[in-house]
Scaffold this active site. Structure first.
Site: not given
Ligand code: FAD
Ligand code: NAD
Length: 460
Positions: A312, A189, A272, A46, A444, A269
């Protein structure tokens, strides 16, 4: 159903192969349920594996190495100017990190007899779904688990189509190191990827509409990160929104407040959104809110008795470890076990330099709800381990219930905070008291001692 369609009957159909979906599917299979995963990309992992957690952390590791090499000058070691090969970096990330883990997941699926079907799933009713795409078929299920995840939100009202405007997926490809990068959104992000690009050599500006970075996170935890970002980034504009975007031959012209600036690339960013569009949920009793988020109970069951949902697509916090825990809960609930998603704490980590991590009650939340708490803050300036690392800018904060002494919240900022928070999550989940934490011998010199030290302060 169209005549001639392949029809397959299973116990559980999992829609989406991300961490929520594959964890649920593996657990279903372990519990003896015939399980199929339908994933649009026909692979397990995913967003987390292919466009989220894993590639971003691989890039952040590179940024950390560059940062450490720079800091090494403080103690007399100079590695010289780094030379970065984007091709080699990209190959390492895609093949040695993401590819290796993807092959591992595919192997586990095979070993557990979980079939992965490629295509988009669309519900036809509460018992069957249609798979559209390369492997068209109808899947008749006893139970389904929706784990379709989330996708990047666009900038509201600004719909310029340009290769120079990236979402996180495009940015993780690191197509180049732009000279001038604008990051819209100072959240997870924006800060993680902003730091990656700054380490690689971009001049990064961050624009955030709230009055601080990482809105919602305790200010004392954000402060050391904000200070580091002020050094790394060209500027951080708070309480500011992008009011227009336009492409010229030389880049993207962006109107920010009362100035117009030119950027080579823009990373959007701003959060989501749940992926429920086109899933055919109207043919079931699954209920969503106005943002498309699926409503579930504490067993991850939707309003439709046969259909569960995890990850999510069920809303905040959108974190992979929450999705995985929900996946296990849904699988076990389907198999008839007495189980609930009743975790007290979902830890969160921003993997920046320094890392920021928290779990349980935050100080801001305690204030907002007027909940009485005792708080101890241990500054890393007094930590031997932090001194040896040259990182005395950290902080460990413990919140306790004044009557029971139970640990109810922890916040940490500093290198390694993402690992340290695991002990805090365990303490909260196991209802440990500050006395338990203080009386546990911590090795420690380690940064983990800061938790023990903060707990000790609360005993006085
Ligand atoms: P997803 O991982 O989004 O998977 C959903 C899957 O469903 C995908 O493979 C998609 O192709 C499939 N799908 C969608 N619709 C359909 C359909 N109709 N039919 C068939 N398949 C479908 N979280 C953390 O905990 N730690 C982190 O460090 C972290 N870093 C992140 C960094 C970035 C840049 C981003 C964008 C996200 C990050 N996240 C992080 C968030 C994390 O990626 C998500 O919380 C997590 O992937 C959610 O898992 P999920 O199984 O709900 O869905
Ligand atoms: P986020 O909600 O963390 O941050 C979005 C930021 O954009 C907020 O601070 C918000 O106030 C700001 N914002 C919104 N609209 C705006 C605008 N029009 N102009 C300027 N600023 C604006 O969302 P993200 O960074 O896109 O990440 C999405 C989600 O993915 C996170 O909430 C988290 O759940 C997941 N994620 C997790 C990790 C991790 O666990 N380390 C890393 C990356 C992403």
């Amino acid at each position: 159903m169209v005549m001639g369609d392949l029809v397959r009957e299973v116990d559980v159909a999992v829609v989406g192969g991300g961490p929520g979906g594959y964890t649920a599917a593996f657990r279903c299979a372990e519990l003896g349920l015939e399980t199929v995963v339908v994933d649009a990309a026909k692979r397990l992992g995913g967003a987390c594996l292919f466009e989220g957690c894993i590639p971003s952390k691989a890039l952040l590791h590179v940024a950390a190495v560059l940062g450490e090499a720079e800091r090494a000058r403080d103690f007399g070691v100079d590695f010289g100017e780094p030379r970065i090969s984007l091709d080699a970096l990209s190959k390492w990330k895609s093949e040695r990190v993401v590819g290796k883990l993807a092959r591992g997941l595919a192997g586990v699926a095979k070993a557990k007899n979980v079939d992965v079907v490629g295509g988009r799933a669309v519900f036809e009713d509460s018992r069957r779904l249609r798979v559209e795409g390369d492997e068209p078929q109808v899947v008749v299920f006893k139970h389904a688990i929706i784990a379709t995840g989330s996708a990047p939100s666009p900038l509201p009202g600004l719909t310029l189509q340009s290769e120079r405007i990236m979402d996180s997926t495009a940015a993780l490809e690191v197509p180049d190191v732009p000279d001038r990068l604008l990051v819209v959104g100072g959240g997870y992000i924006g800060l993680e990827l902003g730091q990656v690009y700054a380490a690689l050599g971009s001049k990064v500006r961050v624009v955030e509409m709230a009055d601080g970075l990482l809105p919602g996170v305790d200010r004392d935890l954000v402060q050391p990160l904000a200070r580091r970002c002020e050094k790394l980034f060209t500027s951080i504009l708070l309480k500011t929104r992008v009011s227009s975007l336009g492409e010229t031959g030389r880049g993207i012209e962006v109107r920010l407040g009362d100035e117009t600036l030119l950027f080579d690339r823009v990373l959007v960013a701003v959060g989501r959104r749940a992926q429920t569009q086109g899933l055919g949920l109207e043919t079931t009793r699954v209920r969503t809110n106005e943002r498309g988020v699926i409503a579930v109970d504490d067993r991850c069951r939707t309003d439709d008795q046969r259909i569960y949902s995890v990850g999510d697509v069920t809303g905040e916090p959108m974190l992979a470890h929450r999705a995985m825990r929900q996946g296990r809960v849904a699988a076990e609930a389907i198999s008839g076990r007495a189980v609930a998603f009743d975790n007290v704490a979902v830890p969160a980590v921003v993997f920046t330099d320094p890392e920021v991590a928290w779990c349980g009650l935050t100080e801001a939340e305690a204030q907002r709800t007027s909940r009485p708490v005792k708080i101890a803050k241990f500054q890393w300036a007094a930590s031997g381990r932090a001194a040896t690392l040259g990182r005395s800018d950290g902080l460990t904060k413990v919140l306790a219930d004044p009557d029971s002494g139970r640990v109810v919240g922890v916040g940490i900022v500093g290198p390694g905070a993402g690992e340290l928070i695991a002990e805090a999550a365990l303490a909260i989940e196991a209802a440990l008291t500050v006395e338990d934490l203080a009386a546990t011998i911590h090795t420690h010199p380690t940064l983990a001692e800061t938790l023990m030290e903060a707990a000790e302060h609360l005993l006085h």
